[in-house]
Design a protein around this motif. Structure first.
Motif, PDB file in Angstrom:
ATOM      1  N   MET A  18       0.839  -1.202   0.000  1.00  0.00           N
ATOM      2  CA  MET A  18       0.000   0.000   0.000  1.00  0.00           C
ATOM      3  C   MET A  18       0.880   1.261   0.000  1.00  0.00           C
ATOM      4  SD  MET A  18      -2.624   1.102   3.048  1.00  0.00           S
ATOM      5  CE  MET A  18      -1.345   1.780   4.111  1.00  0.00           C
TER       6      MET A  18
ATOM      7  N   GLY B 251       1.571   4.112  -2.942  1.00  0.00           N
ATOM      8  CA  GLY B 251       1.429   5.538  -2.628  1.00  0.00           C
ATOM      9  C   GLY B 251       2.658   6.321  -3.039  1.00  0.00           C
ATOM     10  N   GLN B 252       3.837   5.752  -2.784  1.00  0.00           N
ATOM     11  CA  GLN B 252       5.075   6.426  -3.186  1.00  0.00           C
ATOM     12  C   GLN B 252       5.133   6.573  -4.704  1.00  0.00           C
ATOM     13  OE1 GLN B 252       7.709   7.746  -1.230  1.00  0.00           O
ATOM     14  NE2 GLN B 252       6.087   7.566   0.272  1.00  0.00           N
TER      15      GLN B 252
ATOM     16  N   HIS C 259       2.518   6.606  -6.838  1.00  0.00           N
ATOM     17  CA  HIS C 259       1.512   7.583  -7.284  1.00  0.00           C
ATOM     18  C   HIS C 259       2.052   9.010  -7.171  1.00  0.00           C
ATOM     19  CE1 HIS C 259      -1.851   4.598  -5.893  1.00  0.00           C
ATOM     20  NE2 HIS C 259      -1.451   4.326  -7.109  1.00  0.00           N
ATOM     21  N   GLY C 260       2.571   9.310  -5.989  1.00  0.00           N
ATOM     22  CA  GLY C 260       3.054  10.673  -5.756  1.00  0.00           C
ATOM     23  C   GLY C 260       4.232  11.012  -6.641  1.00  0.00           C
TER      24      GLY C 260
ATOM     25  N   ALA D  37       3.067  11.620 -10.214  1.00  0.00           N
ATOM     26  CA  ALA D  37       2.422  12.935 -10.360  1.00  0.00           C
ATOM     27  C   ALA D  37       3.475  14.047 -10.418  1.00  0.00           C
ATOM     28  CB  ALA D  37       1.455  13.178  -9.213  1.00  0.00           C
ATOM     29  N   GLN D  38       4.509  13.913  -9.619  1.00  0.00           N
ATOM     30  CA  GLN D  38       5.549  14.946  -9.642  1.00  0.00           C
ATOM     31  C   GLN D  38       6.312  14.942 -10.959  1.00  0.00           C
ATOM     32  OE1 GLN D  38       6.967  14.394  -5.618  1.00  0.00           O
ATOM     33  NE2 GLN D  38       7.515  16.547  -5.535  1.00  0.00           N
TER      34      GLN D  38
ATOM     35  N   THR E 110      -2.975  19.663  -9.916  1.00  0.00           N
ATOM     36  CA  THR E 110      -4.157  19.378  -9.100  1.00  0.00           C
ATOM     37  C   THR E 110      -4.678  17.989  -9.461  1.00  0.00           C
ATOM     38  OG1 THR E 110      -5.807  20.116 -10.692  1.00  0.00           O
ATOM     39  CG2 THR E 110      -4.791  21.815  -9.321  1.00  0.00           C
ATOM     40  N   ALA E 111      -5.734  17.593  -8.770  1.00  0.00           N
ATOM     41  CA  ALA E 111      -6.321  16.267  -9.028  1.00  0.00           C
ATOM     42  C   ALA E 111      -6.831  16.155 -10.458  1.00  0.00           C
ATOM     43  CB  ALA E 111      -7.457  16.005  -8.041  1.00  0.00           C
ATOM     44  N   GLU E 112      -7.168  17.288 -11.067  1.00  0.00           N
ATOM     45  CA  GLU E 112      -7.687  17.234 -12.437  1.00  0.00           C
ATOM     46  C   GLU E 112      -6.566  17.203 -13.473  1.00  0.00           C
ATOM     47  OE1 GLU E 112     -10.730  20.511 -12.161  1.00  0.00           O
ATOM     48  OE2 GLU E 112     -11.890  18.945 -13.142  1.00  0.00           O
ATOM     49  N   ASP E 113      -5.351  17.410 -13.033  1.00  0.00           N
ATOM     50  CA  ASP E 113      -4.224  17.449 -13.968  1.00  0.00           C
ATOM     51  C   ASP E 113      -3.528  16.103 -14.128  1.00  0.00           C
ATOM     52  OD1 ASP E 113      -4.532  20.211 -14.369  1.00  0.00           O
ATOM     53  OD2 ASP E 113      -3.378  20.657 -12.575  1.00  0.00           O
ATOM     54  N   VAL E 114      -3.909  15.142 -13.298  1.00  0.00           N
ATOM     55  CA  VAL E 114      -3.270  13.827 -13.392  1.00  0.00           C
ATOM     56  C   VAL E 114      -4.364  12.764 -13.483  1.00  0.00           C
ATOM     57  CG1 VAL E 114      -1.150  14.482 -12.185  1.00  0.00           C
ATOM     58  CG2 VAL E 114      -3.093  13.640 -10.868  1.00  0.00           C
ATOM     59  N   PRO E 115      -4.056  11.652 -14.145  1.00  0.00           N
ATOM     60  CA  PRO E 115      -5.062  10.588 -14.275  1.00  0.00           C
ATOM     61  C   PRO E 115      -4.962   9.602 -13.112  1.00  0.00           C
ATOM     62  CG  PRO E 115      -3.146  10.030 -15.568  1.00  0.00           C
ATOM     63  CD  PRO E 115      -2.825  11.321 -14.871  1.00  0.00           C
ATOM     64  N   ALA E 116      -5.850   8.635 -13.103  1.00  0.00           N
ATOM     65  CA  ALA E 116      -5.656   7.478 -12.232  1.00  0.00           C
ATOM     66  C   ALA E 116      -4.498   6.668 -12.815  1.00  0.00           C
ATOM     67  CB  ALA E 116      -6.926   6.641 -12.195  1.00  0.00           C
ATOM     68  N   PHE E 117      -3.757   5.994 -11.959  1.00  0.00           N
ATOM     69  CA  PHE E 117      -2.568   5.273 -12.417  1.00  0.00           C
ATOM     70  C   PHE E 117      -2.801   3.765 -12.342  1.00  0.00           C
ATOM     71  CE2 PHE E 117      -1.075   9.099 -10.011  1.00  0.00           C
ATOM     72  CZ  PHE E 117      -0.788   9.882 -11.120  1.00  0.00           C
TER      73      PHE E 117
ATOM     74  N   HIS F  33      -5.142   4.821   2.275  1.00  0.00           N
ATOM     75  CA  HIS F  33      -3.802   5.429   2.226  1.00  0.00           C
ATOM     76  C   HIS F  33      -3.831   6.723   1.420  1.00  0.00           C
ATOM     77  CE1 HIS F  33       0.403   5.996   2.471  1.00  0.00           C
ATOM     78  NE2 HIS F  33       0.758   5.413   1.353  1.00  0.00           N
TER      79      HIS F  33
ATOM     80  N   GLN G  25      -0.021  10.974   3.095  1.00  0.00           N
ATOM     81  CA  GLN G  25       1.362  10.590   3.381  1.00  0.00           C
ATOM     82  C   GLN G  25       1.902  11.516   4.464  1.00  0.00           C
ATOM     83  OE1 GLN G  25       3.653   9.692  -0.235  1.00  0.00           O
ATOM     84  NE2 GLN G  25       1.868   8.704  -1.121  1.00  0.00           N
TER      85      GLN G  25
ATOM     86  N   ARG H 245     -12.555  14.486  -8.594  1.00  0.00           N
ATOM     87  CA  ARG H 245     -11.346  15.250  -8.945  1.00  0.00           C
ATOM     88  C   ARG H 245     -11.673  16.737  -9.091  1.00  0.00           C
ATOM     89  NH1 ARG H 245      -6.721  12.334 -10.358  1.00  0.00           N
ATOM     90  NH2 ARG H 245      -7.098  10.099 -10.232  1.00  0.00           N
TER      91      ARG H 245
ATOM     92  N   CYS I 136       2.103  14.783  -2.162  1.00  0.00           N
ATOM     93  CA  CYS I 136       2.618  13.440  -1.852  1.00  0.00           C
ATOM     94  C   CYS I 136       1.905  12.321  -2.607  1.00  0.00           C
ATOM     95  CB  CYS I 136       2.462  13.135  -0.365  1.00  0.00           C
ATOM     96  SG  CYS I 136       3.465  14.123   0.745  1.00  0.00           S
ATOM     97  N   THR I 137       0.594  12.382  -2.707  1.00  0.00           N
ATOM     98  CA  THR I 137      -0.170  11.183  -3.081  1.00  0.00           C
ATOM     99  C   THR I 137      -0.475  11.049  -4.562  1.00  0.00           C
ATOM    100  OG1 THR I 137      -2.296  12.285  -2.866  1.00  0.00           O
ATOM    101  CG2 THR I 137      -1.385  11.270  -0.876  1.00  0.00           C
ATOM    102  N   GLY I 138      -0.271  12.119  -5.335  1.00  0.00           N
ATOM    103  CA  GLY I 138      -0.692  12.072  -6.734  1.00  0.00           C
ATOM    104  C   GLY I 138      -2.202  11.960  -6.868  1.00  0.00           C
ATOM    105  N   TYR I 139      -2.914  12.169  -5.758  1.00  0.00           N
ATOM    106  CA  TYR I 139      -4.379  12.224  -5.670  1.00  0.00           C
ATOM    107  C   TYR I 139      -5.079  10.876  -5.869  1.00  0.00           C
ATOM    108  CZ  TYR I 139      -3.335  17.208  -6.176  1.00  0.00           C
ATOM    109  OH  TYR I 139      -2.814  18.461  -6.013  1.00  0.00           O
ATOM    110  N   HIS I 140      -4.379   9.895  -6.400  1.00  0.00           N
ATOM    111  CA  HIS I 140      -5.013   8.624  -6.765  1.00  0.00           C
ATOM    112  C   HIS I 140      -5.806   8.045  -5.585  1.00  0.00           C
ATOM    113  CE1 HIS I 140      -4.943   4.822  -9.216  1.00  0.00           C
ATOM    114  NE2 HIS I 140      -5.201   4.332  -8.022  1.00  0.00           N
TER     115      HIS I 140
END
Lengths: 289, 786, 168
Positions: free
Chosen positions: B668, B672-673, B675-676, B679-680, B710-717, C96, C99, C127, C137-141
């Protein structure tokens, strides 16, 4: 952090608010505070008095008058405008512009009156206000005064409001049948303001030809403007893709477009025509039901 | 010593132990520290990028209400210079004072500090300090800074050249001589601003000769060390606490002037002191990241086989050299450029330059994203040049699985790797085969669609101390852990790592639980307090915490386990070889009904009247683990974009990644690492960039201008993983904190360039903003018409 | 000049003298010691300071404390009721969705307001709803997952309440 001191009043009548404002050296009206407080935090505005009008409940109303005019009180938040069913049905471009302001938290507090009076050249709601030919009803020590939207926005952060006047309500005239509208925005990715925002209002004849069109553009120039050349070009056409594209290409005609880190003047000019096209397409589709 | 092979808790998605306090608002961040009598600091910062300080007039500020003290650079000279922990050959190191004394070298350089009873009063008084500046010519661009006649940023060095760093291997001239095809790219790896959500802050109190310093830091022990040395305090009288730290990404991997300043003020004023950065202040005064400009050339055969790689790069170091700054530009960059590929010949030269800009240091990935970006862009360029599928060019050049351990051309040894499966899985997730159909559909909408791949190897587990020493890093790369079992059996793990979102309290308890045969719920992990932890902790950065700090925890737990078994065997009158610990019970294998509780054994260790002959009482272990090698995680990321044909706006429509970080302690947290990190990396590819004008003014100086996704600038991964254990450490773990950032940036850029390739576009520099793309399409359409 | 205001914070009426220039977030953090609400920027972008003012998600860095005289404010410290975590809090932990945890209070508050209006949102709506909250940190996912999961929890708990009513 706001480091400069000021006095704060929250009168319960508009008369009292105007009187307080009149007594101040350079007092400012505080509505939602989402235009003014950020400036005060940056030290860019340092009013000696804030007159908070939140207790004047009548200024919060959204109502339809007998002749179909929709009156939006200055304190109506972007969120309440975006969620209002009448506005959604009759003034879609206004609802869409309100829904496009900032982010949900900003829309919770920020108001249409605050946004219009602040006159940020990249604010959203000026575009539909212009396109619907709304009237800004100002109240000052000398009484009421109606200012047509087209005369309201003078320059960046400058309106036709006289010192001591409060923009009390924004009056959207009834739209004829077979009218559709839309607001579309290319937003600044960080600030969420409009790099370019276009509100289009289109009235179609029974046969589908365009009887009338109004296009309000924000973000692109020093003040929001009506794209009159494009309006003329589309009027009387069939409103097909070709006619819309040809008209939209004229949307920035005669305007000096802004240039900054977000977009060059040339790109803004291009975006104005792309967004005018898209807004006209959507508005035309809605006009035809 | 035996290594526990049980993985009861390792590999499980254990809920984080950190969360209960963070979701209820009860976590303590540095700015939350408020003490009676506290005073507040505001810094006066230079508006000029380069200017001599003629005179500072503090008289008006001193008279402002609530002002306690006004300091200038001279008052802080005694606290010494800010540290640089790295020394690459022939490095010119700037003299970086906490507050500038003679001249300012970037817009944001501190010139005075005001202390007052409230934050507001301090800020008002700071505005009342007047400084007479003599503006000097400014240099912003690193390449220009190295040209003759450029303004010299640090005059005492006589040059803006910080270092020239070459790494060579094989016969590069032969490679280019034999080449059937050569491709080259000029690449700008733009400057970034970390934007950890928590602004920096430092608070201090000085009581009974002891300084306590709370700081938003990734490296509390280094802050303690330097505070002790520079403030003239015995190290045992300096306690540094990194409480909750709200993200770092390298920007808190420093010993900053403000930390020393509040320490100095607490000591001299005798009152608690706090400074908290305002975000716009942070844009100027917190280190930036990346900012490299270079050229990469690849020599290859027509069949896609790479023969050699040559790179010339200039790295912008900003106005002063920061704590670890040369590492990102040199070591962590140069050595990993070959990535997963066999590169027979290699030649890189990196020059560092001082400029009148905010100093640059590590930013998530620190050198490795720059390296992989260059290589992965070049691979795509090569594929385009020879008309081969970019996936196949990668596969063709991969180091085969039977070649490990593999000595790279840059002189490092990859212990393990198996790259093709990760590529295959990522391509399958991305429906790579079905892409052309989707491209055609987008074209029907008037849009451009592209798909991009990036395969990487990163260098983690920083670092074997011997390697550090050889590379010019002035400190060992070990990590420490201490485990204390109290008489009742309560277990505390003290780690030298300093998490700021990575969940070490959870993962370390999983590691210790498996070694000790108890539940992670019965283990408390403590960190970020130099009075609790072992004598030195190196800290959290460079994806090192798990493969170094986690292994230290594991080894300390093994020591405890060994002793528990010895004592348990003694109490059970059995041979230690037959005794096991499971579920908190110590028993002879097969005879669980005759068990001793873990707590019975720990009690016995302290009661100490019935221990095996010669055994020392107590149950505590400290380990300093120095890794024998780096670790080499790898993976493949695939991005798919659709570009608005009219505006140039990029939509990232699909993102798939298959990463291999070895054994996952907590999947988990691993996800998370990733995902973040992804996004970066997307942020760098599409959105982010610090922009200076020619006068050294930061135009992207706030969150109003700088685009944090923002949340709208990245997709689900979509994520998948393979598991290739490293043999370098007993858990087979490799680190995952930066993988996402390293993999994603080139994948996204490759996708955008792929989308635009039908227009003949070969490369665009990041960030790939709509206007940049629109201009490129306009140009190529124009050329097409001609 | 300082003036007295009364604000109901997390269910408790608080009367305090505040300077007009004091921001709500400063009242919460500095005066009331409710440090769960964070300040992440100075230009109203990041959303870390988001609290509920009269039920609506509001950036407490962009509202004066005096403007909340008579208002009801809920901060992260007030989300749990009678020792029981709010479904949004539970979902953030189980998915999760945090972070470093610095942006988390603001995000959870935004989610609480959002879910009160949209009980079964799509991912795109989620979103969009959190566009005013930055997380590095989380990429929002996992934040999106958590809000979706909280919505389901809240719907289920509402349904079971209805079912219990019907039984009675």
């Amino acid at each position: 952090m706001i480091t400069h001191p000021f006095s704060y009043q929250a009168p319960s009548t508009i008369e009292e608010a105007i009187a307080t404002l009149g007594r101040s050296r350079d007092g400012k009206v505080l509505a939602g505070g989402h235009s003014l407080l950020p400036l005060m935090k940056l030290g860019l505005a340092q009013p000696d008095t804030l007159v908070d009008i939140r207790k004047i409940a009548s200024l919060r109303d959204i109502r339809a008058e007998a002749d179909g005019t929709i009156v939006v009180g200055t304190l109506a938040t972007h969120r309440s405008i975006a969620e209002d069913r009448t506005i959604g049905a009759k003034l879609a471009a206004l609802a869409e512009a309100a829904a496009a302001v900032g982010d949900p938290q900003v829309r919770s507090r920020g108001t249409i009156g605050g946004s219009l009076a602040h006159a940020d050249p990249a604010a959203d709601e000026p575009a539909p206000t212009l396109a619907f030919d709304a009237i800004i009803r100002a109240i000052g020590s000398k009484g009421k005064r109606d200012i047509p939207a087209r005369e309201f926005f003078k320059a960046p952060f400058e309106t036709a409001l006289a010192p001591g006047e409060i923009a009390a309500e924004i009056r959207f005239p009834a739209q004829p049948g077979r009218t559709g509208s839309a607001y579309l925005k290319f937003r600044h990715p960080a600030s969420r303001f409009a790099v370019v925002g276009v509100a289009a209002v289109v009235t179609a004849k029974a046969d589908g030809t365009i009887e009338r069109a109004a296009i309000g553009v924000t973000g692109a120039a020093e003040a929001p403007f009506r794209a009159t050349a494009a309006e003329r070009a589309i009027t009387g056409t069939k409103g097909d893709a070709k006619a819309i594209a040809a008209a939209a290409a004229k949307a920035a005609e005669g305007m000096t477009t802004l240039s900054d880190l977000a977009a060059s003047s040339e790109y803004r000019r291009h975006l104005v025509s792309v967004y005018a096209k898209r807004a006209l397409e959507r508005a035309t589709q809605r006009a035809r039901g | 010593m035996t290594t526990a092979t049980t993985t009861t808790y390792i590999g499980t998605r254990l809920q984080r132990k950190e969360d209960p306090r963070l979701i209820t608002g009860s976590g303590l961040f540095t700015d939350d520290v408020t003490l009676p009598g506290m005073v507040y600091v505001s810094l006066v910062r230079s508006p000029h990028a380069h200017a001599r300080i003629r005179r500072i007039d503090t008289s008006a500020a001193t008279k402002e209400p609530g002002v306690v003290a006004v300091l200038t650079g001279k008052d802080l000279e005694a606290t010494g210079v800010l540290p640089v922990f790295i020394s690459v050959p022939k490095q010119s190191t700037s003299k970086h004072m906490p507050i500038a004394t003679d001249k300012v070298r970037y817009a944001g350089d501190a010139v005075a500090a005001v202390v007052a009873e409230t934050r507001d009063a301090a800020k008002r008084a700071a505005d009342a300090v007047t400084v007479d500046y003599e503006p000097l010519p400014v240099v912003v661009d690193a390449t220009k800074a190295l040209e003759p006649g450029a303004p010299i940023v640090n005059e005492e060095l006589g040059t803006n050249l910080v270092f020239t760093y070459p790494v060579k291997g094989g016969d590069i001239d032969k490679a280019f001589g034999d080449a059937e095809v050569k491709v080259s790219l000029h690449l700008v790896n733009q400057r970034l601003i970390a934007n950890a959500m928590e602004p920096r802050s430092a608070a201090a109190k000085f009581e009974a000769g002891e300084l306590t310093l709370w700081s938003t830091t990734q490296i509390p022990h280094f802050v303690q060390l330097i505070a002790s040395l520079n403030l003239g305090l015995s190290q045992n009288k300096v306690r540094v606490i990194a409480p909750e730290v709200g993200g770092g990404f390298g920007s808190k991997l420093q010993v900053y002037a403000e930390e020393l300043l509040v320490g100095h003020l607490a000591k001299t004023l005798g009152r608690p002191v706090k400074w908290t950065e305002e975000r716009r202040e942070g844009y100027l005064a917190t280190v930036h990241g990346r900012d490299l400009v270079g050229d990469i050339e690849v020599a290859a055969k027509r069949d896609g086989t790479i023969l050699g790689v040559r790179i010339r790069t200039v790295a912008n170091m900003g106005a002063y050299l920061q704590a670890f700054a040369p590492v990102s530009a040199t070591i962590l960059h140069a050595f990993i450029i070959p990535g997963p590929y066999i590169i027979p010949a290699f030649d890189i030269e990196i020059r560092g330059a001082y400029t009148n800009t905010t100093p640059v240091d590590a930013y998530r990935g620190a050198g490795r994203p720059e390296a992989i970006y260059a290589m992965e862009r070049a691979i795509d360029r090569l594929a385009d040049e020879i008309g081969m599928d970019p996936a196949e060019v990668r596969r063709k050049n991969f180091i085969p699985p039977d070649a490990f351990p593999f000595n790279t051309i840059t002189g490092i040894t990859y212990d393990s790797g198996n790259y093709a499966p990760a590529l295959d899985r990522a391509l399958a997730m991305a429906d790579y085969k079905g892409f052309e159909k989707r491209r055609a559909e987008s074209k029907g909408r008037g849009n451009y669609r592209g798909i991009g791949i990036s395969s990487y190897v990163e260098i983690c587990g920083l670092a074997p101390s011997k390697a550090n020493s050889a590379l010019g890093v002035g400190w060992g790369g070990y990590e420490s852990a201490r485990i204390r079992v109290h008489p009742t059996g309560a277990v505390q793990v003290f780690t030298g790592t300093s998490p700021h979102g990575q969940g070490h309290e959870t993962s370390w308890s999983q590691i210790a639980a498996d070694a000790l045969g108890i539940s992670p719920n019965d283990i408390e992990v403590r960190h970020g307090d130099t009075f609790e932890s072992p004598g030195m902790g190196v800290g959290t950065f460079g994806s090192r915490s798990l493969p170094v700090g986690g292994i230290a925890v594991h080894k300390a737990a093994e020591k405890i386990r060994e002793k528990v078994i010895q004592i348990g065997a003694h109490l059970l009158e059995a041979s230690p070889d037959d005794v096991v610990i499971e579920g908190g019970k110590v028993f002879v294998k097969g005879v669980p009904e005759k068990a001793k509780n873990f707590g019975d054994v720990s009690m016995a260790a302290y009661v100490a009247n019935n221990l095996p002959a010669g055994m020392e009482p107590g149950l505590e272990a400290t380990v300093y683990y120095d890794p024998p090698n780096f670790t080499f995680p790898f993976g493949t990321h695939v991005a798919e974009v659709e570009i608005d044909g009219e505006t140039g706006a990029v939509e990232l429509v699909r993102y798939s990644a298959c990463d291999d970080c070895g054994r996952q302690i907590n999947p988990m947290i691993v996800e998370g690492q990733l995902h973040g990190g992804i996004a970066q990396g997307i942020g760098q590819a599409l959105y982010e960039g610090a922009v200076y004008d020619d006068n050294g003014q930061l135009l992207s100086g706030s969150m109003m201008e700088y685009h944090v996704p923002t949340a709208e600038d990245v997709p689900a991964f979509k994520l998948d993983h393979t598991v290739t254990l490293t043999k370098t450490n007993p858990l087979g773990v490799k680190g995952v904190g930066e993988a996402g950032t390293i993999g994603s940036t080139p994948a996204v850029v490759n996708a955008v360039i792929d989308a635009l390739s039908p227009l003949g576009i070969k490369h665009l520099d990041m960030p790939l903003t709509p206007e940049k793309i629109w201009r490129a399409t306009l140009k190529s359409k124009g050329e097409g018409k001609r | 000049m300082a003036q007295a205001i009364t604000v109901t914070v997390n269910g408790t009426k608080r009367t305090k003298d505040v300077e007009p220039s004091q921001l709500l977030v400063e009242l919460l953090r500095d005066t009331l010691g409710l440090t769960g609400t964070h300040v992440g920027c100075d230009t109203s972008q990041c959303g870390a300071c988001t609290v509920l003012v009269d039920g609506r998600a509001t950036k407490s860095c962009t509202i004066l404390a005096v403007q909340t005289d008579g208002a009801e404010v809920v901060t992260v410290e007030g989300l749990a009721k009678n020792g029981e975590l709010h479904p949004v809090q539970r979902a953030f932990a189980s998915e999760h969705a945090l972070q470093c945890g610095f942006c988390t209070p603001g995000l959870m508050i935004t989610a609480v307001d959002f879910l009160a209006r949209n009980a079964s949102p799509s991912d795109a709506e989620i979103r969009h709803a959190i566009e005013g909250n930055l997380c590095r940190c989380t990429g929002y996912h996992n934040i999106v997952n958590a809000i979706r999961s909280a919505a389901a929890m809240m719907t289920m708990s509402a349904q079971s309440k209805v079912a219990a009513e019907v039984k009675r």
